[in-house]
Design a protein around this motif. Structure first.
Motif, PDB file in Angstrom:
ATOM      1  N   GLY A   1      42.222   3.518  56.830  1.00 27.97           N
ATOM      2  CA  GLY A   1      43.681   3.360  56.852  1.00 27.97           C
ATOM      3  C   GLY A   1      44.271   3.605  58.236  1.00 27.97           C
ATOM      4  N   GLY A   2      43.606   4.470  59.023  1.00 25.01           N
ATOM      5  CA  GLY A   2      44.010   4.670  60.413  1.00 25.01           C
ATOM      6  C   GLY A   2      45.390   5.288  60.582  1.00 25.01           C
ATOM      7  N   ILE A   3      45.976   5.030  61.741  1.00 21.66           N
ATOM      8  CA  ILE A   3      47.193   5.727  62.147  1.00 21.66           C
ATOM      9  C   ILE A   3      48.400   5.377  61.279  1.00 21.66           C
ATOM     10  N   VAL A   4      48.462   4.158  60.764  1.00 18.99           N
ATOM     11  CA  VAL A   4      49.700   3.730  60.099  1.00 18.99           C
ATOM     12  C   VAL A   4      49.939   4.412  58.753  1.00 18.99           C
ATOM     13  N   THR A   5      48.960   5.169  58.287  1.00 17.87           N
ATOM     14  CA  THR A   5      49.148   5.865  57.012  1.00 17.87           C
ATOM     15  C   THR A   5      49.624   7.299  57.229  1.00 17.87           C
TER      16      THR A   5
ATOM     17  N   MET B   1      58.617   8.143  62.854  1.00 16.06           N
ATOM     18  CA  MET B   1      58.001   6.822  62.831  1.00 16.06           C
ATOM     19  C   MET B   1      57.770   6.377  61.383  1.00 16.06           C
ATOM     20  N   PRO B   2      58.199   5.211  61.024  1.00 10.45           N
ATOM     21  CA  PRO B   2      57.914   4.768  59.661  1.00 10.45           C
ATOM     22  C   PRO B   2      56.419   4.469  59.506  1.00 10.45           C
TER      23      PRO B   2
ATOM     24  N   VAL C   1      53.190   2.703  56.906  1.00 13.59           N
ATOM     25  CA  VAL C   1      52.959   1.343  56.401  1.00 13.59           C
ATOM     26  C   VAL C   1      53.524   1.113  54.996  1.00 13.59           C
ATOM     27  N   PHE C   2      53.616   2.187  54.198  1.00 12.32           N
ATOM     28  CA  PHE C   2      54.158   2.021  52.849  1.00 12.32           C
ATOM     29  C   PHE C   2      55.610   2.508  52.799  1.00 12.32           C
TER      30      PHE C   2
END
Lengths: 312, 457
Positions: free
Chosen positions: B247-251, B309-310, B312-313
């Motif tokens: 999932g990496g950074i965006v989660t 920071m927003p 991904v979900f």
């Protein structure tokens, strides 16, 4: 991301046209396929750009299918009279009278100016779309130098040069026409103009740009990674590049062969291609230049405002 | 018959930041290098592909401060000799990376306020890897993808040969020296469960599914001394809806300090405002791992939305706390009561999320020490949270030369380790943002240099 954490639908067309499509993000993103998120930013933005061209195009009834019929129509109109008596060498206006040309192209120009203006207004309006003269000047510098294509990767560098050829080639051709109009109306000089006159020199230089630029861009397009392009746009893009190329090719041939009998057909062909270029401008890839510039203006304005806020 | 590769000077297992630093350094020392990467080309580079920056000393961030930060987060559980090497060498490593295709950029605003201490990669970790691999190809380093090493033949601390499976076919390789840079075992769910018990089943793995810990295990079974605790890891709070792997950074969710965090019983369980988020975010993976069901919820209101920071979900959204709790399947009354008690305890003051603003709570257990504002402006939002494990700290003990130490105390003459597989020497516990890449680049270069030297004997 630094300037906004929420994105309105009206931002989407702006972002899509702010992207100069270097493609680097695809190779740097950890979420591109085979990752399950299957993110493909360059392709998505290309699709959104095409969508913005479609949605902003005015008049509305003017549509995607217009390109080929327009070209066909122009060819029919101009070539219909080919069988008429052969003109004297270099006498353009004996093929088609000056007043007919002015009437046709004047009408086309007015139509294109209104349609492009309306499309651009449609694109540029929306929340957050503000500008000032500073931002406009900054965007003008950025666009004239293609600043964002000078990022250092070799693909962008080639695209930059061929864009320059195309853009300045087009401007030189435009200048050539303008200087011809000045010669005609103000100085009373009639075409054909000598090789060492402003219309011919500007047109020749511009013509060379419009041969090299579109040909190079077409070549680069063919060699782009198919993973990151929106293949649905191939035809429209190829048509635009082809018609720019043909405009120049027929124009230069006309210059070389203007004292031959082939001039008759060549002139009609050239005028047909130019008219088709005009009539498809508000819909095809031509609007890219305007939308991209509008996006650059907005970006320059936002950058200056947020830098101002940081300094406070 | 397995395919036999020709004899190489140095074989590097793992093509991430540490492995590629080692491979390039060894190759530049004039030896023939083979890199075995277990992933396919598009997913190469282990967890380095998810990284974004590297902590390094600079004029603004002196060695002493870096070391003090490290000692603080690890509670002193660090091999100070190795830590000093990592810190001191972070400066030349930064320059070396730039010379090997890595581009840096100013930090993005709105992240964890790290621009003074950390250098950010232009394009992120995958772009770093692209730079390294391009440099490696120019140098003629042999790289095999989809090549997972399954066995190492090490005799009394001396590496002799190994076996890999490439696209289903066995492959034997030999080299005069080995650099193990194959990461930790965080993607090995059975091993995690051995260390953490059943709770591990609810962990999400933020990075590559390829970090199975097979090389780590092979080294330990062949007499390498271990460093670090198998239960210690870098784990943070990530969105519970994230994929199991990669999932990496965006989660990652940075909303926690701006609201409250409750468990599945609707109760708070820790101080959300104890310290600045960059120093604190790495605590939350463990805190959530210790909650029932290993799940928690970050709840905040519309006042603070847009201050982080927003991810991904999208957040779960509702007009009342009761409705929000129902959507999250939390006990409604208990959750309402928690929010009410919290709101009553808020002292108020000049809220400022960029510093320790002292806006705390009174007579609330646990307290919220900073950034406490009433949760009273609808709509209300929530993110479900799970522990997201970034990497594990159990590794092999190394000498200053990056040579693997054997349990008899001697350093191996030709086995070296770099990156996550030896990070436990320096990170006994806790985490300092961006130090993983420092350890990888610094010890990767040392391992590459020393491995090349070892082939001369």
């Amino acid at each position: 991301m630094e300037r906004r954490t929420a994105f309105a639908p009206s931002d989407v067309a702006y972002f899509a046209n702010l992207c100069h499509n270097c493609g680097e993000c695809y190779y740097a993103c950890p979420y591109t396929p085979p990752h399950e998120f299957a993110v493909n930013v360059p392709k998505l933005l290309a699709e959104l750009r095409a969508q913005s061209y479609r949605e902003c195009a005015r008049p509305r009834w003017y549509g995607a299918g217009v390109a080929l019929p327009a070209l066909a129509l122009c060819l029919v109109i101009f070539l219909a009279g080919t069988h008429e008596n052969a003109p004297a060498a270099g006498q353009f206006y004996s093929v088609i009278s000056h007043s007919t040309m002015v009437a046709i192209f004047g009408a086309a120009t007015i139509f294109v100016a209104i349609a492009l203006g309306a499309s651009l207004m449609r694109f540029a309006k929306g929340p957050g779309a503000s500008m000032d003269s500073k931002a406009f000047a900054q965007a003008l510098r950025d666009a004239a130098s293609l600043r964002y294509l000078s990022g250092g990767d070799s693909a962008s560098s080639a695209r930059r040069w061929f864009h320059h050829f195309t853009f300045y080639g087009f401007l030189l051709c435009f200048a050539s026409t303008t200087s011809a109009a000045i010669d005609h109306y103000l100085l009373g000089l009639r075409a054909p103009y000598p090789f060492l006159s402003a219309p011919v020199l500007l047109g020749t230089l511009g013509g060379i740009g419009l041969l090299a630029g579109p040909a190079g861009l077409f070549f680069l397009k063919r060699h782009r990674d198919p993973l990151i392009v929106d293949s649905h746009q191939h035809r429209a893009d190829a048509f635009f590049l082809a018609i720019l190329f043909l405009t120049s090719l027929t124009g230069l041939l006309l210059l070389i062969l203007r004292n031959w009998t082939a001039m008759n057909v060549l002139l009609r062909l050239h005028l047909a291609v130019v008219l088709a270029l005009f009539l498809t401008m508000p819909y095809g890839k031509f609007v890219h230049g305007f939308y991209r510039f509008a996006a650059l203006v907005r970006y320059a304005f936002e950058a200056a405002s947020s830098a101002g806020r940081k300094a406070v | 018959m397995p395919e036999e590769l020709p004899l190489f000077d140095v074989v590097v297992i793992g093509g991430g930041n540490a492995g590629m630093s080692a491979a390039l350094t060894a190759s530049e020392a004039g030896v023939r290098v083979l890199v075995l990467e277990s992933a396919a080309p598009g997913m190469r580079g282990g967890n380095s592909r998810h990284t974004r920056n590297m902590r390094r000393i600079s004029q603004a961030y002196p060695e002493a401060e870096y070391l003090a930060d490290l000692l603080k987060v690890t509670g002193g559980k660090t091999d100070e000799q190795l830590a000093r090497i990592a810190i001191r060498e972070s400066f030349p490593a930064h320059a070396w990376m730039q010379a090997h295709g890595v581009r840096f950029q100013p930090a993005l605003g709105g992240t964890l306020h790290l621009d003074r201490t950390n250098a950010f990669f232009l394009g992120g970790g995958k772009a770093v890897l692209n730079g390294y691999y391009a440099a490696a190809e120019r140098r003629g380093i042999r790289i095999l993808y989809n090549a997972e090493v399954t066995a190492l033949n090490i005799s009394r601390g001396v590496f002799e040969s190994g076996t890999a499976i490439q696209n289903g076919e066995p492959l034997n390789f030999r080299a005069k020296a080995l650099v193990a840079a194959a990461g930790g075992f965080e993607a090995n769910l059975e091993w995690l469960e051995e260390a953490w018990g059943e709770a591990a089943r609810n962990f999400l793995v933020r990075g590559t599914p390829h970090n199975q810990g097979k090389i780590l295990k092979a080294l330990l079974e062949n007499g390498a001394e271990s460093a670090g605790d198998p239960r210690q890891c870098h784990a943070i709070a990530i969105d519970a809806r994230s994929p199991k792997f990669d999932g990496g950074i965006v989660t990652r969710l940075d909303s926690l300090p701006l609201g409250i965090v409750v468990n599945r019983n609707g109760q708070r369980f820790d101080d959300e405002g104890a310290d600045l988020w960059p120093k604190r975010y790495a605590v939350w993976g463990r805190l959530i791992a210790m909650q029932p069901g290993q799940i928690a919820y970050s709840i905040f209101d519309s006042k603070v939305r847009g201050l982080f920071m927003p991810s991904v979900f999208p957040p779960v959204c509702a007009n009342t706390i009761a409705e929000l709790a129902a959507k999250l399947e939390l006990p409604v009354e208990e959750t309402e009561c928690t929010v009410k008690r919290f709101n009553q305890a808020v002292i108020g003051g000049g809220f400022d999320h960029f510093r320790l603003d002292g806006c705390g709570t009174q007579s609330l257990d646990p307290p919220k020490s900073n950034w406490a504002q009433r949760i009273d402006a609808p709509p209300f939002f929530a993110y479900p949270l799970r522990p997201g494990i970034t990497f594990t700290y159990l590794g092999v003990r190394v000498a200053e030369s990056a040579a693997v130490r054997m349990r008899d105390g001697a350093a191996s003459p030709n086995v070296f380790a770099a990156g996550e597989i030896m990070a436990g020497n320096i990170l006994g516990e806790g985490y300092l943002a961006g130090i993983g890449m420092t350890i990888g680049a610094v010890f990767g270069r040392i391992a590459g240099r020393e491995a090349a030297r070892a082939t001369q004997h």
